[in-house]
Design an enzyme around this catalytic site. Structure first.
Site, short mmCIF file in Angstrom:
data_model
loop_
_atom_site.label_atom_id
_atom_site.label_comp_id
_atom_site.label_asym_id
_atom_site.label_seq_id
_atom_site.Cartn_x
_atom_site.Cartn_y
_atom_site.Cartn_z
N GLU A 116 0.85 -1.21 0.00
CA GLU A 116 -0.01 0.11 0.08
C GLU A 116 0.94 1.16 0.14
OE1 GLU A 116 -0.74 -2.73 1.88
OE2 GLU A 116 -2.90 -2.93 1.48
N HIS A 161 -11.28 -5.20 10.34
CA HIS A 161 -11.67 -4.99 8.75
C HIS A 161 -13.16 -4.43 8.82
CE1 HIS A 161 -8.82 -8.22 7.89
NE2 HIS A 161 -8.91 -7.75 6.72
C1 LIG Z 1 -2.30 -4.33 4.43
C2 LIG Z 1 -3.43 -5.19 3.96
N1 LIG Z 1 -3.38 -5.25 2.47
C3 LIG Z 1 -4.34 -6.03 2.16
C4 LIG Z 1 -5.20 -7.10 2.72
C5 LIG Z 1 -6.28 -7.77 1.99
N2 LIG Z 1 -5.65 -9.22 1.91
C6 LIG Z 1 -6.05 -10.36 2.79
S1 LIG Z 1 -5.36 -11.70 2.59
C7 LIG Z 1 -4.43 -11.40 1.14
C8 LIG Z 1 -3.79 -12.29 0.35
C9 LIG Z 1 -2.43 -12.58 1.20
O1 LIG Z 1 -1.52 -13.34 0.24
P1 LIG Z 1 -0.59 -14.35 1.00
O2 LIG Z 1 0.41 -13.55 1.76
O3 LIG Z 1 0.13 -14.98 -0.14
O4 LIG Z 1 -1.20 -15.34 2.03
P2 LIG Z 1 -2.09 -16.49 1.62
O5 LIG Z 1 -3.32 -15.93 1.82
O6 LIG Z 1 -1.93 -17.07 0.42
O7 LIG Z 1 -1.78 -17.51 2.93
C10 LIG Z 1 -4.87 -9.95 0.97
C11 LIG Z 1 -4.20 -9.07 -0.05
C12 LIG Z 1 -4.87 -7.11 4.16
N3 LIG Z 1 -5.52 -8.05 5.02
N4 LIG Z 1 -3.77 -6.21 4.76
#
Ligand SMILES: Cc1ncc(C[n+]2csc(CCOP(=O)(O)OP(=O)(O)O)c2C)c(N)n1
Ligand SMILES: Cc1ncc(C[n+]2csc(CCOP(=O)(O)OP(=O)(O)O)c2C)c(N)n1
Ligand SMILES: [Mg+2]
Ligand SMILES: [Mg+2]
Lengths: 326, 343, 326, 343
Positions: free
Chosen positions: C56, C125
């Site tokens: 971000e 959230h």
């Molecule tokens: C600062 C922030 N930005 C965006 C999100 C939204 N978000 C939640 S899970 C996710 C994906 C995360 O992917 P990864 O780190 O690969 O973990 P996985 O879900 O694959 O275990 C996102 C973008 C968030 N929770 N916090």
């Protein structure tokens, strides 16, 4: 017998005492504890006193994680604006993890920072950001205005089992005032009447308390008796003491270094509109910074910020409404 | 781009002159705290020691390329062609200042001369530079953006996030990590894991699979060659590079932080003030990039000692006028402050 | 002839139209534009429509830098809380760079995010963070409550030469309502009277407008005529329209999904305490979230948040003060 | 620590059992959306596919070591000994939930079983883990902290800042980057510069001069060996390591995001739903870590097909009870909500 202490000194002494009292208190931040000659390092060692990189998110996040495991970190941030690069930790982690865990953990940590440096630090280093941290359940915000409160509030902050943002005003750092002897604690959520009065209530925090007291002095010469109330913490906010003062005076002027809608003043005004309405003999009046960033040049900076003169004028304007229909 | 050995005599002399201008400008800023207390407010950060690095980088620019520095931003616009008088006037809070007195030392800006802004918050300018590069890419302007930031700043999340995005988007940007050995009062090996391990900071580039190179930032020609390659690469659409330019900050971090009306000045360098390391500071002085470049240019016959002296005198005279101009410029009226909040 | 549109659709259509109108508008964010089949990618190509990593600070910082160089980036952030990891860009960069440069640059960009997802998203959230962005000179904050405003405000945001935080409420995303035909723009700083009334003014934003309108319907059955005013943007805030309404009704209830001191409600209450005091026949009354984080379980979440019933009760309580001395 | 080849038969069977428990728990969570709509609110993220990685990591733990996951947090506490019933009750919003209904699927916490909290904001849990490691270091508890986060999360500033600080402070923490190929709906090579260049994500370790290793996260024994080494290193005061554990997320990112009362469920995996890549998904299914470990343990005589079947039936029966328990648990009273704001 109270000791005379500089504001900055009061904070340092109080942190030292708390670190002596409780070995779980740790203290770290950027550009501190550089060498073994640092007084904190000398007293408490390099485990408890550390220097960090310019990594506020990690600094605060580490404090949160360490707090959950029994330490009581005090993070030195220097300028409150530097919290903004890590603001999720302040707003969305530290104060919420306990709640989300259903009360299983606690997060006792102190985020310490200076603010409001109205001395040519310009648009990004002179701000008042405390309004962003009000209304955050789980978070406390302290804003001392004198050495005694600086001392007593940092002690309360370190002993509190919740995250506390402790904001010391840069323009007050060298001011001397008495600090009560012994283990003096200032409770959170208890406003202090810094000067009693009968005609009008002035509510102000931090540097603005100093300016308001000076204004009250000027007003006294004109026969106006102003009561100056300092909430000392804006979260929790002691609305009762303010309403009690308004009940006595019937008039309220709010002084704040932040722009109007970023001020604690407008929040207090809102509270009084609900809880103190019946005591008001005149509209409340706010003296805040103008709606600009803080400019570099002194001439412009002065124009933008509240001053004794502006406070006096505001008080006189609400006093003038005595006669007229309000 | 030509290599440094292909640079014309005029160009080399131009480079030397710019280095002298930066040094003298900063000297005058520093002296102002003594000669005219109160004229400079807040916190001023000087670029002495960085002259070779700055000029070596900017000598590789094409005309429309942009420069995005941090708060330590006096040197670049001097080279870009901004009026030195307006820069000094800004630092002196004057209405003739390049930002009309709104920004001050930490926030010099001159978009007309290819330096849009300077942010005072660590790391953020790196992202802004990538943003300018994104605009150049979308608008196909052919511009390269030069992003300058300190060794300390390479520990801020913004640095890492931006380098990854710039690599993924293949943005035309050159990241110049100015390793001047210190993050304010902190020696680099107290806070950087690469430095602690004895590795170069340019190794961080591996986290983004982009080129990472360390260069002697006290040698403007070495800097020129390394940055040329990176700029060519960026312009060719191959994406960013990370260049660690190593030199020594010759002044302390900034003027001492005080509460007005307590006066402020520049004190001793942290090497001595904080760490008691006089040898380190002496070695840095002996390695002064201006002295070294001067000797080199005399040595290879680019100019004579007399030529150099003439340049130096010219620069001194210029900066004398600059200080006079800035002092003579009026302070802005208070009411000006409500301007420029919204576009 | 107005079109019926879903709230989410109105935003997407408006962004599409703006991107058609002005080739400087670019649109990017996480988890969008993944493939060439994405409708925005198909229309505008991969230069102008991009996917980003979870970064971000870089996303917003790049928007700021690109905006200074003539693009008009719209950054999709999904949830407003995700701005907190990059809050310096929102509070301390985007809105201040123009000022600090003495007016030399402008920073036209839109930070678009959903918020207030009261559907079991729990403590981190579901929040309302708009108060943190009020009182930031240079920054605008839009909070649409219906499809027409969603459409007209995002268009204004994209055309504005200043940074705008555009917040769409998740609970409204599937609601259908009419959108005027043509290039319909909603100006910033102009409140909208969503329902005229004579007895009491209810001020609310976003999802709370929907709840307030429902409450007004219930109140009408009890013979109470409530005027519902929606500021639509909280920065700038249209205090005039609110005060005008209070002048007519004499009573003010403020509804806000945020905890009390994190609300726009308390700011508006403060403004009215200064500028509308003389019209008030009763204290203002705020209906806000309780001072807790948002809990996961529906039973608790419902307990914490404002509801039609709580609004009705608040209105009745200020109406009851008609007779009594206030 | 013993190597994987030295693990006892009982330990291997325990590992297989835990893997099955994670899988079956997640299956029951997923089925709940179909069988009991509305019982799970918000956003739930499953750990199927991660079983070998989770269990391989946690099998290296000493008793007091801590685990700090992200919002995708169901699997770890099952292995740590948290009551599966209380975990499901939490996900079902019940007052018997491990967080009494305050946290939900994204914020499971059970400090008594060594998992203090889970943050839903990307990257922040990495810093919290380092903080716990700092506490362990200062208090000399001998604990190692296991920090789990996704491939996508390794693009957030918090990740980089924390790894640098952990390296400089030599914190006893093991960073486990779970590379499951996706960041929500985004394939890793669309957003990670290392991945785009064909380099492993463990290369990011070079930015901090710490060990960086990539391991097959579908093989619990390979994971065990690599994490053992890292944990030993951390416990010996030599600081952190970065381990990239590669496996495939077998369910979609989470249940579909809707506005109530519109019902939500798990849909097709993004490989198919977004990218139309059935082959990728089929390959991942063929490479199912549980099937592979089962075959291996039968192949090396650790257990028979019948033994395995018995374990699987036992796990199914356990989770059947877990669902019943959770469904039977009362919803919290609304008024409970004002508790736990302050300590
Ligand atoms: C600062 C922030 N930005 C965006 C999100 C939204 N978000 C939640 S899970 C996710 C994906 C995360 O992917 P990864 O780190 O690969 O973990 P996985 O879900 O694959 O275990 C996102 C973008 C968030 N929770 N916090
Ligand atoms: C986010 C943030 N944290 C802290 C600071 C305070 N600060 C200003 S300059 C500085 C040192 C920067 O060091 P470096 O990046 O090496 O640059 P140099 O000053 O050496 O050129 C610090 C910590 C800041 N401006 N922003
Ligand atoms: Mg430096
Ligand atoms: Mg992933």
């Amino acid at each position: 017998m109270p000791r005379e202490m500089m504001f900055a000194e009061a904070i340092a002494v109080a942190i030292t005492e708390e670190m002596q009292r409780d070995s779980n208190v740790v203290f770290y931040g950027q550009n501190m504890a550089m060498t073994d000659r640092d007084p904190f390092v000398r007293k408490f060692g390099k485990d408890r006193v550390r220097i960090t990189p310019i990594s506020e998110t990690a600094e605060l996040g580490i404090a949160v994680g360490a707090a959950m495991q029994g330490l009581r970190p005090v993070v030195e941030l220097y300028m409150a604006e530097f919290m903004l690069v890590a603001f999720d930790e302040v707003i969305n982690e530290a104060p919420r993890l306990r709640y989300m865990s259903g009360g299983q953990v606690k997060v006792p940590c102190v985020f310490k920072a200076g603010f409001g440096f109205a001395a040519g630090w310009a648009g990004q280093h002179s701000n008042c950001t405390y309004h962003t941290m009000m209304g955050i359940p789980g978070l406390r915000v302290a804003l001392p205005s004198c050495s005694a409160d600086a001392y007593g509030l940092i002690k309360s902050a370190i002993r509190d089992d919740n995250p506390v943002v402790y904001l010391h005003h840069y323009m007050l750092m060298l001011d001397k005032s008495p600090v009560p002897d012994g283990d003096y604690l200032v409770p959170f959520g208890v406003a202090d009447v810094k000067r009693p009065g009968t005609d009008v209530t002035i509510v102000a925090t931090a540097w603005m308390v100093k300016k308001s007291l000076a204004a009250a002095e000027m007003l006294a010469k004109d026969g106006i008796s102003a009561e100056v109330v300092d909430p000392r913490t804006v979260a929790p906010l002691d609305v009762d003491t303010i309403v009690k003062s308004v009940k006595k005076t019937g008039r309220l002027v709010l002084v704040d270094q932040a722009p109007r809608h970023a001020s604690a003043a407008v929040v207090i005004a809102g509270e009084v509109a609900e809880h103190g309405f019946k005591y008001l003999k005149a509209p409340v009046k706010m003296v805040t910074a103008l709606d600009t960033s803080v400019p570099y040049s002194e001439t412009m900076e002065r124009y933008v910020l509240p001053s004794e003169e502006k406070i006096v004028a505001a008080v006189k304007s609400v006093m003038a409404m005595q006669a007229a229909t309000v | 781009m030509p290599t440094s050995s292909q640079l014309s005599k005029e160009r080399l002399i131009w480079m030397y002159t710019q280095m002298c201008r930066i040094r003298e400008f900063e000297e005058r800023v520093k002296r102002t705290f003594v000669e005219h207390p109160g004229v400079i407010r807040g916190h001023a950060h000087l670029g002495d020691g960085a002259e070779a690095s700055i000029v070596g980088c900017l000598a590789t620019r094409h005309e429309e390329d942009l420069v995005m520095p941090s708060y330590r931003c006096h040197g670049y616009p001097l080279v870009l062609g901004t009026s030195a008088g307006k820069l000094m006037a800004e630092i002196y809070q004057r209405s003739d200042g390049v930002c009309k007195g709104f920004g001050g030392s930490m926030h010099l800006a001159d978009p007309a001369h290819h330096m849009p802004t300077a942010s005072g918050i660590i790391g953020q300018g790196i992202a802004h530079a990538a943003g300018a590069a994104y605009a150049a890419q979308v608008k196909k302007t052919g511009q390269v953006i030069y992003s300058f930031f300190g060794d300390g700043s390479s520990k801020q999340g913004a640095f890492f996030e931006t380098l990854n995005m710039a690599a993924v988007w293949k943005l035309p940007v050159v990241f110049i990590l100015e390793n001047n050995g210190y993050q304010a009062y902190t020696k680099i090996d107290l806070e950087d894991a690469n430095a602690m391990a004895g590795d170069p900071l340019s190794q961080k580039a591996k986290a983004f699979s982009i080129p990472g190179i360390t260069v002697d930032g006290t040698d403007p020609l070495a800097v020129y060659d390394v940055v040329s390659t990176a700029a060519d690469r960026a312009r060719a659409g191959q994406g960013p590079s990370l260049i660690e330019s190593k030199f020594y900050r010759m002044s302390p971090h900034g003027n001492a932080i005080t509460v007005p009306p307590v006066p402020t000045q520049f004190q001793e360098h942290e090497a001595i003030e904080v760490y008691g390391n006089k040898a380190e500071f002496a070695a840095a002085q002996a390695n002064d990039p201006i002295k070294k470049f001067r000797a080199k240019l005399i040595g290879n016959g680019t100019f004579t000692d007399a030529d150099a002296k003439k340049i130096e005198d010219g620069v001194k005279a210029e900066m004398e006028e600059v200080v006079k101009f800035a002092l003579a410029s009026p302070l802005p009226a208070g009411e000006e402050a409500v301007k420029y909040v919204y576009a």
